[in-house]
Design a protein around this motif. Sequence first.
Motif, short mmCIF file in Angstrom:
data_model
loop_
_atom_site.label_atom_id
_atom_site.label_comp_id
_atom_site.label_asym_id
_atom_site.label_seq_id
_atom_site.Cartn_x
_atom_site.Cartn_y
_atom_site.Cartn_z
N GLY A 300 0.89 -13.07 -54.01
CA GLY A 300 -0.47 -13.45 -53.02
C GLY A 300 0.33 -13.23 -51.78
N PRO A 301 -0.98 -13.65 -50.90
CA PRO A 301 -0.55 -12.80 -49.49
C PRO A 301 0.31 -13.39 -48.88
CG PRO A 301 -3.27 -13.30 -49.94
CD PRO A 301 -2.28 -13.79 -51.52
N GLU A 302 0.84 -14.70 -49.00
CA GLU A 302 1.47 -15.94 -48.75
C GLU A 302 2.94 -15.69 -48.62
OE1 GLU A 302 3.65 -18.73 -45.90
OE2 GLU A 302 1.63 -17.41 -45.57
N GLN A 303 3.12 -15.07 -50.05
CA GLN A 303 4.15 -14.65 -50.77
C GLN A 303 4.85 -13.16 -49.80
OE1 GLN A 303 5.09 -14.49 -54.71
NE2 GLN A 303 6.27 -13.19 -54.54
N LEU A 304 3.59 -12.41 -49.65
CA LEU A 304 4.05 -10.87 -49.80
C LEU A 304 4.00 -11.20 -47.67
CD1 LEU A 304 1.21 -8.89 -51.10
CD2 LEU A 304 3.32 -8.90 -51.45
N ARG A 305 3.93 -12.65 -47.20
CA ARG A 305 4.05 -11.91 -45.83
C ARG A 305 5.41 -12.21 -45.47
NH1 ARG A 305 4.62 -15.65 -41.80
NH2 ARG A 305 4.54 -17.07 -43.15
N LEU A 306 5.74 -13.47 -46.23
CA LEU A 306 7.19 -13.81 -46.58
C LEU A 306 8.12 -13.25 -46.58
CD1 LEU A 306 7.02 -17.60 -47.77
CD2 LEU A 306 7.02 -17.19 -45.43
N GLN A 307 7.98 -11.93 -48.12
CA GLN A 307 8.41 -11.13 -48.36
C GLN A 307 9.28 -9.89 -47.22
OE1 GLN A 307 7.21 -11.38 -53.11
NE2 GLN A 307 7.47 -8.48 -52.09
N LYS A 308 8.02 -10.19 -46.23
CA LYS A 308 8.57 -8.69 -45.70
C LYS A 308 8.93 -9.73 -44.42
CE LYS A 308 5.15 -5.59 -42.41
NZ LYS A 308 4.09 -5.35 -41.96
N LEU A 309 9.23 -10.18 -44.08
CA LEU A 309 9.74 -11.44 -42.99
C LEU A 309 10.87 -11.20 -43.10
CD1 LEU A 309 9.73 -13.24 -40.53
CD2 LEU A 309 9.29 -15.07 -41.93
N LEU A 310 10.76 -11.69 -44.29
CA LEU A 310 12.84 -11.47 -45.26
C LEU A 310 13.36 -10.45 -45.35
CD1 LEU A 310 12.30 -14.31 -48.46
CD2 LEU A 310 13.28 -14.37 -45.71
N GLN A 311 12.61 -9.64 -45.35
CA GLN A 311 13.56 -8.12 -44.88
C GLN A 311 13.57 -7.82 -43.88
OE1 GLN A 311 13.55 -6.06 -48.18
NE2 GLN A 311 14.26 -5.24 -47.09
N LYS A 312 12.59 -7.92 -42.86
CA LYS A 312 13.18 -7.71 -41.58
C LYS A 312 14.18 -8.30 -40.71
CE LYS A 312 10.95 -8.04 -36.62
NZ LYS A 312 11.80 -8.79 -36.45
N ARG A 313 13.91 -9.70 -41.24
CA ARG A 313 15.59 -10.42 -40.69
C ARG A 313 16.40 -9.66 -41.65
NH1 ARG A 313 17.97 -11.93 -37.80
NH2 ARG A 313 19.21 -14.33 -37.45
N LEU A 314 16.82 -9.40 -43.35
CA LEU A 314 17.13 -8.90 -43.41
C LEU A 314 18.16 -7.27 -43.29
CD1 LEU A 314 19.85 -8.54 -46.00
CD2 LEU A 314 17.99 -7.68 -47.65
N GLY A 315 17.39 -6.90 -42.41
CA GLY A 315 18.03 -5.51 -42.08
C GLY A 315 18.49 -6.22 -40.28
N GLU A 316 18.23 -6.75 -39.86
CA GLU A 316 19.08 -7.53 -38.64
C GLU A 316 19.82 -7.74 -39.22
OE1 GLU A 316 15.01 -8.94 -36.49
OE2 GLU A 316 16.27 -10.32 -37.65
N VAL A 317 20.62 -8.46 -39.85
CA VAL A 317 21.50 -8.97 -40.17
C VAL A 317 22.10 -8.03 -40.84
CG1 VAL A 317 22.63 -10.19 -41.32
CG2 VAL A 317 21.04 -11.04 -40.59
#
Length: 364
Positions: A300-317
């Motif tokens: 759903g939209p909320e899960q997609l939002r969280l996945q995008k957020l996690l992908q961004k954070r993973l890239g930073e780490v």
Amino acid sequence: MTAGETPIRDPAALQDRVAAWPAGVPVAIDTEFVRERTYYPRLCLVQAAIGGEILLVDTLAIPDGGALARDLAGAGRPKLVHAARQDIEALLPLTGAPLAPVFDTQQAAALLGFSAQVGYADLVREVLGVELAKGHARTDWARRPLSPEQLAYAADDVRYLSPLVDALEARLAAAGRRGWLDEESAALGDISLYRVDPEDAWRRLKGLERLDAQAFAAARALAAWRERRAMARDLPRGWVLPDAAILELATVRPRTRDALARVAGIPPGTAARAADELLAAVAAEPVGDDRAGEAAGRPGPEQLRLQKLLQKRLGEVAAELAIQPEVLATRRELAALARGERDVPVMRGWRREVVGERLLAAMH
């Protein structure tokens, strides 16, 4: 060719060579096998290098691996391997258990910023400055005799493993990541990595998200049936029943032999000899829907939002650590975290400490 590149075909000669090895000294190992026409890998050649000596063991002539297999089965000698999982699987019938302890140069390189799937030749070139010969990666290792060029190629696959390990060891120590590799190496000892439970064979299929509960039950039963049949007959899965045919059967769910015969993609031999078994599998009743990840339904939209957020954070780490993001966590793991799951690899061991907790914090 250099000394040691003549294949050993006599068990007594192999015994003499291995008996001369000093105790506890690491041995570099590689294998050559074929499996295009089989379910299990057919081991054709085992290469070993120790103390500057190279052994090429013809396992078509010595099927049980002789003294080399007995030495490898013990835990007293470190094994140096590149991309160890396939080699460990190919050696299992000889060793009886996964090789241990193992230093996997592909794993070590990934922890130092190389691609997760970096090839041996590329790594030797980048780390040691040595350019290896090409041209025999897809050779038929079951054919005899092997050419001098093939044997030289096989020998090179272990010739540089020991200096490569020394160089990677130094880099891991400097980066404070040797403990990370210890965890990765220990995981290679899990026998389940090399054995497929037929009841879990459905997890290899793609496209399950398009199936309703009844169709999923059929696909699951068909995948289990295929795995058992492939194992029993030592045939590639696709020769028994292609993935596309499984999905088509699960969707159509034929009830008669005539209807079954109209389903495209079923090998004629399978349709003729196993019609009743296939019809029984497609009639399987749902017993719960435990499809993992995105196959259980569209996010759903909320899960997609969280996945995008996690992908961004993973890239930073990953950028901070100078390591490829997929070495730290996969997209499937991020999707699981976004759904609220916590029993995923990124939340275990060193990954939890360096990235897992930071991913969780990013969600709050």
